[in-house]
Design a protein around this motif. Structure first.
Motif, PDB file in Angstrom:
ATOM      1  N   LYS A 185       9.131  11.078  11.131  1.00  0.00           N
ATOM      2  CA  LYS A 185       9.575  11.666   9.864  1.00  0.00           C
ATOM      3  C   LYS A 185       9.880  10.564   8.850  1.00  0.00           C
ATOM      4  CE  LYS A 185      11.577  15.954  11.660  1.00  0.00           C
ATOM      5  NZ  LYS A 185      12.849  16.711  11.903  1.00  0.00           N
ATOM      6  N   ASP A 186      10.475   9.474   9.350  1.00  0.00           N
ATOM      7  CA  ASP A 186      10.828   8.359   8.455  1.00  0.00           C
ATOM      8  C   ASP A 186       9.584   7.669   7.908  1.00  0.00           C
ATOM      9  OD1 ASP A 186      13.510   8.775   8.695  1.00  0.00           O
ATOM     10  OD2 ASP A 186      13.813   7.292  10.284  1.00  0.00           O
ATOM     11  N   ASN A 187       8.607   7.517   8.766  1.00  0.00           N
ATOM     12  CA  ASN A 187       7.420   6.747   8.402  1.00  0.00           C
ATOM     13  C   ASN A 187       6.285   7.604   7.848  1.00  0.00           C
ATOM     14  OD1 ASN A 187       8.750   4.491   9.388  1.00  0.00           O
ATOM     15  ND2 ASN A 187       7.850   4.676  11.426  1.00  0.00           N
ATOM     16  N   GLY A 188       6.529   8.896   7.746  1.00  0.00           N
ATOM     17  CA  GLY A 188       5.447   9.777   7.340  1.00  0.00           C
ATOM     18  C   GLY A 188       4.524   9.980   8.517  1.00  0.00           C
ATOM     19  N   GLU A 189       3.330  10.342   8.270  1.00  0.00           N
ATOM     20  CA  GLU A 189       2.377  10.587   9.350  1.00  0.00           C
ATOM     21  C   GLU A 189       2.072   9.288  10.068  1.00  0.00           C
ATOM     22  OE1 GLU A 189      -2.038  12.576  10.002  1.00  0.00           O
ATOM     23  OE2 GLU A 189      -0.822  13.053   8.255  1.00  0.00           O
ATOM     24  N   LYS A 190       2.151   9.299  11.362  1.00  0.00           N
ATOM     25  CA  LYS A 190       1.960   8.092  12.175  1.00  0.00           C
ATOM     26  C   LYS A 190       0.559   7.527  11.983  1.00  0.00           C
ATOM     27  CE  LYS A 190       2.477   6.506  16.931  1.00  0.00           C
ATOM     28  NZ  LYS A 190       2.689   6.932  18.317  1.00  0.00           N
ATOM     29  N   SER A 191       0.532   6.256  11.650  1.00  0.00           N
ATOM     30  CA  SER A 191      -0.778   5.622  11.473  1.00  0.00           C
ATOM     31  C   SER A 191      -1.350   5.269  12.830  1.00  0.00           C
ATOM     32  CB  SER A 191      -0.618   4.350  10.628  1.00  0.00           C
ATOM     33  OG  SER A 191       0.251   3.445  11.265  1.00  0.00           O
ATOM     34  N   GLN A 192      -2.584   5.635  13.033  1.00  0.00           N
ATOM     35  CA  GLN A 192      -3.243   5.328  14.294  1.00  0.00           C
ATOM     36  C   GLN A 192      -4.749   5.370  14.092  1.00  0.00           C
ATOM     37  OE1 GLN A 192      -2.178   8.374  17.091  1.00  0.00           O
ATOM     38  NE2 GLN A 192      -2.933  10.030  15.829  1.00  0.00           N
ATOM     39  N   ARG A 193      -5.466   4.764  15.005  1.00  0.00           N
ATOM     40  CA  ARG A 193      -6.916   4.792  14.922  1.00  0.00           C
ATOM     41  C   ARG A 193      -7.416   6.202  15.173  1.00  0.00           C
ATOM     42  NH1 ARG A 193     -11.430   4.549  17.973  1.00  0.00           N
ATOM     43  NH2 ARG A 193     -10.242   4.671  19.917  1.00  0.00           N
ATOM     44  N   LYS A 194      -8.192   6.728  14.239  1.00  0.00           N
ATOM     45  CA  LYS A 194      -8.676   8.081  14.388  1.00  0.00           C
ATOM     46  C   LYS A 194     -10.071   8.081  14.982  1.00  0.00           C
ATOM     47  CE  LYS A 194      -5.974   9.964  10.571  1.00  0.00           C
ATOM     48  NZ  LYS A 194      -6.015  10.734   9.302  1.00  0.00           N
ATOM     49  N   PRO A 195     -10.366   9.070  15.818  1.00  0.00           N
ATOM     50  CA  PRO A 195     -11.708   9.155  16.391  1.00  0.00           C
ATOM     51  C   PRO A 195     -12.740   9.436  15.307  1.00  0.00           C
ATOM     52  CG  PRO A 195     -10.456  11.139  16.881  1.00  0.00           C
ATOM     53  CD  PRO A 195      -9.492  10.160  16.273  1.00  0.00           C
ATOM     54  N   ASN A 196     -13.984   9.082  15.597  1.00  0.00           N
ATOM     55  CA  ASN A 196     -15.057   9.269  14.621  1.00  0.00           C
ATOM     56  C   ASN A 196     -15.360  10.747  14.383  1.00  0.00           C
ATOM     57  OD1 ASN A 196     -15.415   6.516  14.288  1.00  0.00           O
ATOM     58  ND2 ASN A 196     -16.763   6.384  16.070  1.00  0.00           N
ATOM     59  N   LEU A 197     -15.166  11.555  15.433  1.00  0.00           N
ATOM     60  CA  LEU A 197     -15.473  12.969  15.336  1.00  0.00           C
ATOM     61  C   LEU A 197     -14.213  13.798  15.211  1.00  0.00           C
ATOM     62  CD1 LEU A 197     -18.296  13.342  18.016  1.00  0.00           C
ATOM     63  CD2 LEU A 197     -18.552  13.246  15.546  1.00  0.00           C
ATOM     64  N   LYS A 198     -14.302  14.832  14.432  1.00  0.00           N
ATOM     65  CA  LYS A 198     -13.195  15.758  14.273  1.00  0.00           C
ATOM     66  C   LYS A 198     -13.455  16.980  15.142  1.00  0.00           C
ATOM     67  CE  LYS A 198     -10.735  18.293  10.656  1.00  0.00           C
ATOM     68  NZ  LYS A 198     -10.710  18.582   9.195  1.00  0.00           N
ATOM     69  N   MET A 199     -12.490  17.321  15.983  1.00  0.00           N
ATOM     70  CA  MET A 199     -12.665  18.448  16.895  1.00  0.00           C
ATOM     71  C   MET A 199     -12.066  19.714  16.293  1.00  0.00           C
ATOM     72  SD  MET A 199     -14.340  17.377  19.460  1.00  0.00           S
ATOM     73  CE  MET A 199     -14.846  15.797  20.141  1.00  0.00           C
ATOM     74  N   ILE A 200     -12.869  20.747  16.223  1.00  0.00           N
ATOM     75  CA  ILE A 200     -12.425  22.038  15.711  1.00  0.00           C
ATOM     76  C   ILE A 200     -12.478  23.057  16.833  1.00  0.00           C
ATOM     77  CG2 ILE A 200     -12.846  23.873  14.021  1.00  0.00           C
ATOM     78  CD1 ILE A 200     -12.005  21.261  12.772  1.00  0.00           C
ATOM     79  N   TRP A 201     -11.398  23.818  16.994  1.00  0.00           N
ATOM     80  CA  TRP A 201     -11.379  24.870  18.019  1.00  0.00           C
ATOM     81  C   TRP A 201     -12.267  26.024  17.541  1.00  0.00           C
ATOM     82  CZ3 TRP A 201      -9.537  25.085  22.881  1.00  0.00           C
ATOM     83  CH2 TRP A 201      -9.507  26.325  23.508  1.00  0.00           C
ATOM     84  N   THR A 202     -13.361  26.262  18.246  1.00  0.00           N
ATOM     85  CA  THR A 202     -14.337  27.269  17.813  1.00  0.00           C
ATOM     86  C   THR A 202     -14.334  28.510  18.695  1.00  0.00           C
ATOM     87  OG1 THR A 202     -16.049  26.096  19.077  1.00  0.00           O
ATOM     88  CG2 THR A 202     -15.875  25.595  16.733  1.00  0.00           C
ATOM     89  N   SER A 203     -13.503  28.498  19.729  1.00  0.00           N
ATOM     90  CA  SER A 203     -13.372  29.693  20.549  1.00  0.00           C
ATOM     91  C   SER A 203     -12.330  30.614  19.911  1.00  0.00           C
ATOM     92  CB  SER A 203     -12.962  29.323  21.977  1.00  0.00           C
ATOM     93  OG  SER A 203     -12.926  30.468  22.802  1.00  0.00           O
ATOM     94  N   GLN A 204     -12.039  31.719  20.554  1.00  0.00           N
ATOM     95  CA  GLN A 204     -11.063  32.650  20.008  1.00  0.00           C
ATOM     96  C   GLN A 204      -9.668  32.030  20.002  1.00  0.00           C
ATOM     97  OE1 GLN A 204     -11.671  36.020  22.660  1.00  0.00           O
ATOM     98  NE2 GLN A 204     -12.758  37.113  21.057  1.00  0.00           N
TER      99      GLN A 204
END
Length: 282
Positions: A185-204
């Motif tokens: 909360k103090d630092n805002g969103e935690k900085s970290q290495r993000k994966p190249n692909l974004k995963m979206i939940w496509t099931s129900q």
């Protein structure tokens, strides 16, 4: 182990899982948990006092491995309740200092019980006959005063210390997690290495909720100490999905007439088939 005790422990774990699933408020959760744990311990005591251990090894196993599983839960929820009730009002800096002081208290217990902590954690057994047999205490072992006030028919000199060690592990994890939340909360969103692909939940969405409850019930996050709400919010964040009124959805899942865990059953069948197909291709 006595089947009555096995059933009692399983039932207690089920009740605590249900309480964690259905309760968001920390103090209410602790109160309900303590209530069911006390009832279970009372039943456990009655079973033990009516049943004689066949051997000293059986008695040692009960007081070293079994009873602490009950008592540690009581210590954990009672301590958690006290921590949250005494938590000061104020900014993150004040709360962070408070949680760090609680961690210092845990370290003080560790330092005071270092010798026994090493003995227990190393899996040693050479002093079990002194530590975990009733009425076999050795005054030279610097016993705590509570032992002399305890019911000697249901206590040994060190079974409570084992329970305290187990409970402290969870308490430490809880406090560290709270500090991480404050830090983020103090630092805002935690900085970290993000994966190249974004995963979206496509099931129900209901499938993800079923998975959420299954993982929480199994206690796979933070040694089972993670709250259902925190896991749900984490899922919503990483999958960028709104789970909505997931508790109501869970009630609908429970009322299914056919397979109530349809998605988990499908996962199981699919994975087994994949293994079988892989085996056939070898």
């Amino acid at each position: 182990m006595n089947p009555k005790i096995t059933s009692l422990l399983a039932n207690l774990n089920d009740q605590l899982s249900f309480i964690n699933l259905e309760t968001d408020n920390e103090s209410t959760l602790c109160e309900r948990a303590i209530e069911v744990i006390l009832k279970s311990i009372d039943v456990l005591k009655k079973v033990v006092t009516k049943t004689k251990f066949k051997t000293e090894s059986e008695e040692i196993f009960f007081f070293k491995e079994i009873k602490p599983q009950f008592t540690s839960k009581l210590i954990y929820y009672n301590t958690l309740y006290k921590i949250e009730m005494k938590k000061p009002n104020g900014g993150n800096r004040i709360v962070k200092k408070y949680y760090n002081n609680e961690l210092i208290k845990l370290k003080a217990f560790f330092d005071n019980e270092l010798e026994f902590y090493k003995y227990y954690r190393s899996g040693s057994i050479y002093l079990d006959h002194k530590y975990f047999l009733r009425s076999k205490f050795d005054i030279k072992m610097s016993l705590d005063s509570y032992y002399f006030e305890a019911d000697i028919s249901f206590s040994t000199s060190h079974d409570f210390k084992v329970a305290k060690i187990l409970a402290n592990d969870l308490i430490q994890l809880y406090l560290e997690n709270q500090l991480v939340v404050i830090e983020n909360k103090d630092n805002g969103e935690k900085s970290q290495r993000k994966p190249n692909l974004k995963m979206i939940w496509t099931s129900q969405k209901v499938a993800l909720i079923e998975l959420l409850y299954g993982l929480h019930t199994e206690g796979v996050f933070n040694n089972g100490a993670a709250d259902l709400k925190d896991i749900a919010e984490y899922f919503e964040h990483i999958f960028e999905i709104d789970l909505g009124q997931y508790r109501r959805t869970f009630l609908e899942i429970r009322t299914r007439k056919a397979d109530r865990v349809k998605f988990l059953t499908s996962l199981n069948k699919g994975l087994l088939k994949r293994m079988d197909d892989t085996d056939d291709g070898m």
